[in-house]
Design a protein around this motif. Structure first.
Motif, mmCIF file in Angstrom:
data_model
loop_
_atom_site.group_PDB
_atom_site.id
_atom_site.type_symbol
_atom_site.label_atom_id
_atom_site.label_comp_id
_atom_site.label_asym_id
_atom_site.label_seq_id
_atom_site.Cartn_x
_atom_site.Cartn_y
_atom_site.Cartn_z
ATOM 1 N N ASN A 32 0.824 -1.213 0.000
ATOM 2 C CA ASN A 32 0.000 0.000 0.000
ATOM 3 C C ASN A 32 0.854 1.257 0.000
ATOM 4 O O ASN A 32 0.532 2.234 -0.677
ATOM 5 C CB ASN A 32 -0.969 0.003 1.181
ATOM 6 N N ALA A 35 2.280 1.619 -3.541
ATOM 7 C CA ALA A 35 1.256 2.109 -4.467
ATOM 8 C C ALA A 35 1.057 3.610 -4.301
ATOM 9 O O ALA A 35 0.965 4.351 -5.283
ATOM 10 C CB ALA A 35 -0.055 1.353 -4.271
ATOM 11 N N SER A 75 -2.450 0.457 -7.752
ATOM 12 C CA SER A 75 -2.796 -0.453 -6.659
ATOM 13 C C SER A 75 -1.717 -1.526 -6.595
ATOM 14 O O SER A 75 -1.084 -1.847 -7.600
ATOM 15 C CB SER A 75 -4.176 -1.070 -6.869
ATOM 16 N N LYS A 77 -0.621 -5.328 -4.321
ATOM 17 C CA LYS A 77 -0.990 -6.324 -3.305
ATOM 18 C C LYS A 77 0.052 -7.432 -3.282
ATOM 19 O O LYS A 77 0.711 -7.716 -4.287
ATOM 20 C CB LYS A 77 -2.369 -6.894 -3.576
#
Length: 116
Positions: A32, A35, A75, A77
């Motif tokens: 996060n 990003a 984004s 992950k």
């Protein structure tokens, strides 16, 4: 009409992925944070301006290298010990590559590009 692209990237070891120049390098703690850092680097001219100021002849650097996309979206992950990153932007791959290299060096791999 814009030419927005959807870039799919992977970072094998985000924990140790850093750019060569500490003043420009990513220093976050996870997907996060990364990003957010990349999105800021694509939306704002600040990272480019810091890099430009570090150059021997900053006034000779082409301003077009500092182009931004206020609508860029990033984004990231964690997937199988790697970080998958998706970038949606109208910036060219050369500009995205520039910002990635400043932030995390060559510690990333482009997997796919599609129209967004």
């Amino acid at each position: 009409m814009t030419n927005r692209s959807h870039y799919y990237l992977q970072i094998k070891d985000l924990l140790h992925a850093r750019g060569a120049e500490p003043q420009l390098s990513y220093d976050g703690a996870g997907p996060n944070d990364f990003a957010a850092a990349l999105q800021e680097a694509l939306r704002s001219p600040l990272l480019f301006q810091r890099w430009r100021a570090m150059q021997p002849e900053p006034e000779e650097i082409d301003e077009r290298l500092g182009v931004t996309d206020q609508l860029a979206k990033v984004s990231a992950k964690l997937v199988d010990l790697c970080t998958d990153v998706e970038v949606i932007t109208d910036l060219s791959m050369s500009i995205v590559r520039q910002r990635l290299n400043w932030l995390i060096g060559a510690n990333w791999q482009l997997h796919d590009v599609r129209p967004a």
